[in-house]
Design a protein around this motif. Sequence first.
Motif, PDB file in Angstrom:
ATOM      1  N   GLY A  10     -12.158  10.186   5.365  1.00  0.00           N
ATOM      2  CA  GLY A  10     -13.343  10.760   5.972  1.00  0.00           C
ATOM      3  C   GLY A  10     -14.241   9.706   6.565  1.00  0.00           C
ATOM      4  O   GLY A  10     -13.848   8.544   6.735  1.00  0.00           O
ATOM      5  N   LEU A  11     -15.461  10.125   6.879  1.00  0.00           N
ATOM      6  CA  LEU A  11     -16.472   9.252   7.459  1.00  0.00           C
ATOM      7  C   LEU A  11     -17.458   8.840   6.378  1.00  0.00           C
ATOM      8  O   LEU A  11     -17.966   9.696   5.631  1.00  0.00           O
ATOM      9  CB  LEU A  11     -17.209   9.982   8.581  1.00  0.00           C
ATOM     10  CG  LEU A  11     -18.431   9.284   9.190  1.00  0.00           C
ATOM     11  CD1 LEU A  11     -18.014   7.994   9.889  1.00  0.00           C
ATOM     12  CD2 LEU A  11     -19.138  10.223  10.156  1.00  0.00           C
ATOM     13  N   GLN A  13     -20.693   5.758   5.399  1.00  0.00           N
ATOM     14  CA  GLN A  13     -21.545   4.686   5.885  1.00  0.00           C
ATOM     15  C   GLN A  13     -21.152   3.348   5.252  1.00  0.00           C
ATOM     16  O   GLN A  13     -20.582   3.320   4.146  1.00  0.00           O
ATOM     17  CB  GLN A  13     -23.003   4.989   5.556  1.00  0.00           C
ATOM     18  CG  GLN A  13     -23.574   6.160   6.327  1.00  0.00           C
ATOM     19  CD  GLN A  13     -25.068   6.333   6.085  1.00  0.00           C
ATOM     20  OE1 GLN A  13     -25.628   5.795   5.135  1.00  0.00           O
ATOM     21  NE2 GLN A  13     -25.710   7.078   6.972  1.00  0.00           N
ATOM     22  N   PRO A  14     -21.450   2.254   5.921  1.00  0.00           N
ATOM     23  CA  PRO A  14     -21.195   0.937   5.314  1.00  0.00           C
ATOM     24  C   PRO A  14     -21.848   0.835   3.940  1.00  0.00           C
ATOM     25  O   PRO A  14     -22.987   1.274   3.748  1.00  0.00           O
ATOM     26  CB  PRO A  14     -21.817  -0.034   6.317  1.00  0.00           C
ATOM     27  CG  PRO A  14     -21.747   0.685   7.621  1.00  0.00           C
ATOM     28  CD  PRO A  14     -21.981   2.133   7.295  1.00  0.00           C
ATOM     29  N   GLY A  15     -21.094   0.267   3.013  1.00  0.00           N
ATOM     30  CA  GLY A  15     -21.560   0.166   1.638  1.00  0.00           C
ATOM     31  C   GLY A  15     -21.181   1.348   0.773  1.00  0.00           C
ATOM     32  O   GLY A  15     -21.362   1.302  -0.454  1.00  0.00           O
ATOM     33  N   GLY A  16     -20.667   2.395   1.380  1.00  0.00           N
ATOM     34  CA  GLY A  16     -20.297   3.588   0.645  1.00  0.00           C
ATOM     35  C   GLY A  16     -18.927   3.490  -0.002  1.00  0.00           C
ATOM     36  O   GLY A  16     -18.265   2.443   0.048  1.00  0.00           O
ATOM     37  N   LEU A  85     -17.560  -0.303   1.229  1.00  0.00           N
ATOM     38  CA  LEU A  85     -16.785  -0.217   2.468  1.00  0.00           C
ATOM     39  C   LEU A  85     -17.504  -0.881   3.625  1.00  0.00           C
ATOM     40  O   LEU A  85     -18.741  -0.857   3.723  1.00  0.00           O
ATOM     41  CB  LEU A  85     -16.478   1.242   2.786  1.00  0.00           C
ATOM     42  CG  LEU A  85     -15.337   1.831   1.943  1.00  0.00           C
ATOM     43  CD1 LEU A  85     -15.379   3.339   1.940  1.00  0.00           C
ATOM     44  CD2 LEU A  85     -13.999   1.333   2.465  1.00  0.00           C
ATOM     45  N   LYS A  86     -16.694  -1.474   4.499  1.00  0.00           N
ATOM     46  CA  LYS A  86     -17.192  -2.187   5.671  1.00  0.00           C
ATOM     47  C   LYS A  86     -16.618  -1.553   6.935  1.00  0.00           C
ATOM     48  O   LYS A  86     -15.545  -0.936   6.887  1.00  0.00           O
ATOM     49  CB  LYS A  86     -16.756  -3.652   5.609  1.00  0.00           C
ATOM     50  CG  LYS A  86     -17.173  -4.385   4.349  1.00  0.00           C
ATOM     51  CD  LYS A  86     -16.592  -5.792   4.336  1.00  0.00           C
ATOM     52  CE  LYS A  86     -16.983  -6.542   3.071  1.00  0.00           C
ATOM     53  NZ  LYS A  86     -16.416  -7.916   3.050  1.00  0.00           N
ATOM     54  N   PRO A  87     -17.265  -1.721   8.069  1.00  0.00           N
ATOM     55  CA  PRO A  87     -16.715  -1.169   9.315  1.00  0.00           C
ATOM     56  C   PRO A  87     -15.286  -1.649   9.583  1.00  0.00           C
ATOM     57  O   PRO A  87     -14.478  -0.887  10.134  1.00  0.00           O
ATOM     58  CB  PRO A  87     -17.686  -1.681  10.378  1.00  0.00           C
ATOM     59  CG  PRO A  87     -18.988  -1.810   9.655  1.00  0.00           C
ATOM     60  CD  PRO A  87     -18.618  -2.272   8.271  1.00  0.00           C
ATOM     61  N   THR A 115      -4.136   9.209   6.469  1.00  0.00           N
ATOM     62  CA  THR A 115      -5.457   9.828   6.411  1.00  0.00           C
ATOM     63  C   THR A 115      -6.469   8.855   7.023  1.00  0.00           C
ATOM     64  O   THR A 115      -6.438   7.657   6.746  1.00  0.00           O
ATOM     65  CB  THR A 115      -5.841  10.199   4.966  1.00  0.00           C
ATOM     66  OG1 THR A 115      -7.096  10.903   4.966  1.00  0.00           O
ATOM     67  CG2 THR A 115      -5.952   8.986   4.056  1.00  0.00           C
ATOM     68  N   GLN A 116      -7.340   9.381   7.871  1.00  0.00           N
ATOM     69  CA  GLN A 116      -8.287   8.539   8.605  1.00  0.00           C
ATOM     70  C   GLN A 116      -9.478   8.188   7.720  1.00  0.00           C
ATOM     71  O   GLN A 116     -10.087   9.057   7.091  1.00  0.00           O
ATOM     72  CB  GLN A 116      -8.779   9.260   9.857  1.00  0.00           C
ATOM     73  CG  GLN A 116      -9.828   8.505  10.650  1.00  0.00           C
ATOM     74  CD  GLN A 116      -9.279   7.275  11.345  1.00  0.00           C
ATOM     75  OE1 GLN A 116      -8.221   7.335  11.978  1.00  0.00           O
ATOM     76  NE2 GLN A 116      -9.989   6.146  11.234  1.00  0.00           N
ATOM     77  N   VAL A 117      -9.811   6.900   7.704  1.00  0.00           N
ATOM     78  CA  VAL A 117     -11.030   6.411   7.062  1.00  0.00           C
ATOM     79  C   VAL A 117     -11.869   5.734   8.133  1.00  0.00           C
ATOM     80  O   VAL A 117     -11.396   4.818   8.811  1.00  0.00           O
ATOM     81  CB  VAL A 117     -10.717   5.420   5.925  1.00  0.00           C
ATOM     82  CG1 VAL A 117     -11.994   4.759   5.415  1.00  0.00           C
ATOM     83  CG2 VAL A 117      -9.987   6.126   4.795  1.00  0.00           C
ATOM     84  N   THR A 118     -13.083   6.215   8.300  1.00  0.00           N
ATOM     85  CA  THR A 118     -13.999   5.645   9.289  1.00  0.00           C
ATOM     86  C   THR A 118     -15.273   5.209   8.583  1.00  0.00           C
ATOM     87  O   THR A 118     -15.904   6.012   7.890  1.00  0.00           O
ATOM     88  CB  THR A 118     -14.336   6.667  10.381  1.00  0.00           C
ATOM     89  OG1 THR A 118     -13.122   7.109  11.012  1.00  0.00           O
ATOM     90  CG2 THR A 118     -15.254   6.054  11.432  1.00  0.00           C
ATOM     91  N   VAL A 119     -15.608   3.930   8.756  1.00  0.00           N
ATOM     92  CA  VAL A 119     -16.821   3.374   8.152  1.00  0.00           C
ATOM     93  C   VAL A 119     -17.791   3.049   9.283  1.00  0.00           C
ATOM     94  O   VAL A 119     -17.555   2.128  10.071  1.00  0.00           O
ATOM     95  CB  VAL A 119     -16.511   2.121   7.320  1.00  0.00           C
ATOM     96  CG1 VAL A 119     -17.785   1.631   6.616  1.00  0.00           C
ATOM     97  CG2 VAL A 119     -15.412   2.400   6.316  1.00  0.00           C
ATOM     98  N   SER A 120     -18.849   3.814   9.359  1.00  0.00           N
ATOM     99  CA  SER A 120     -19.785   3.666  10.468  1.00  0.00           C
ATOM    100  C   SER A 120     -21.137   4.248  10.092  1.00  0.00           C
ATOM    101  O   SER A 120     -21.229   5.214   9.333  1.00  0.00           O
ATOM    102  CB  SER A 120     -19.240   4.381  11.712  1.00  0.00           C
ATOM    103  OG  SER A 120     -20.191   4.349  12.765  1.00  0.00           O
ATOM    104  N   SER A 121     -22.184   3.653  10.653  1.00  0.00           N
ATOM    105  CA  SER A 121     -23.527   4.173  10.443  1.00  0.00           C
ATOM    106  C   SER A 121     -23.917   5.121  11.576  1.00  0.00           C
ATOM    107  O   SER A 121     -25.015   5.666  11.587  1.00  0.00           O
ATOM    108  CB  SER A 121     -24.532   3.029  10.330  1.00  0.00           C
ATOM    109  OG  SER A 121     -24.454   2.187  11.460  1.00  0.00           O
TER     110      SER A 121
END
Length: 121
Positions: A10-11, A13-16, A85-87, A115-121
């Motif tokens: 999933g989506l 945020q950084p640090g999550g 988690l980081k971008p 499975t898609q992992v997206t790290v983004s703010s």
Amino acid sequence: QVQLVESGGGLVQPGGSLRLSCAASGSIISINSMSWYRQAPGKQRELVAAVTSGDSTNYADPVKGRFTISRNNGQNTVYLQMNSLKPEDTAVYYCNAELQPAGWGRHYHYWGQGTQVTVSS
């Protein structure tokens, strides 16, 4: 028919944090190693973490101290707990299992669908 099914991407945020799961189903005699790989756009697929049937683990340097791989042998399932988690962790994550299907005399590598992992703010 043997299948590996991943879930938990999933989506975030950084640090999550996220927890990925991968369950192997079908007629399986035994499973040796279970692993997680990832592939970012424009890059080659790379090993993230692996765990043996004896619970020995190894990790890629970029994820050491942040990711934890574990398995439940009774349920033929492997997990990847991803923290901080980081971008640059953004990628499609694939499960891999070295397993022996019923009726076969050796182990083979099977892959999940990703499975898609997206790290983004």
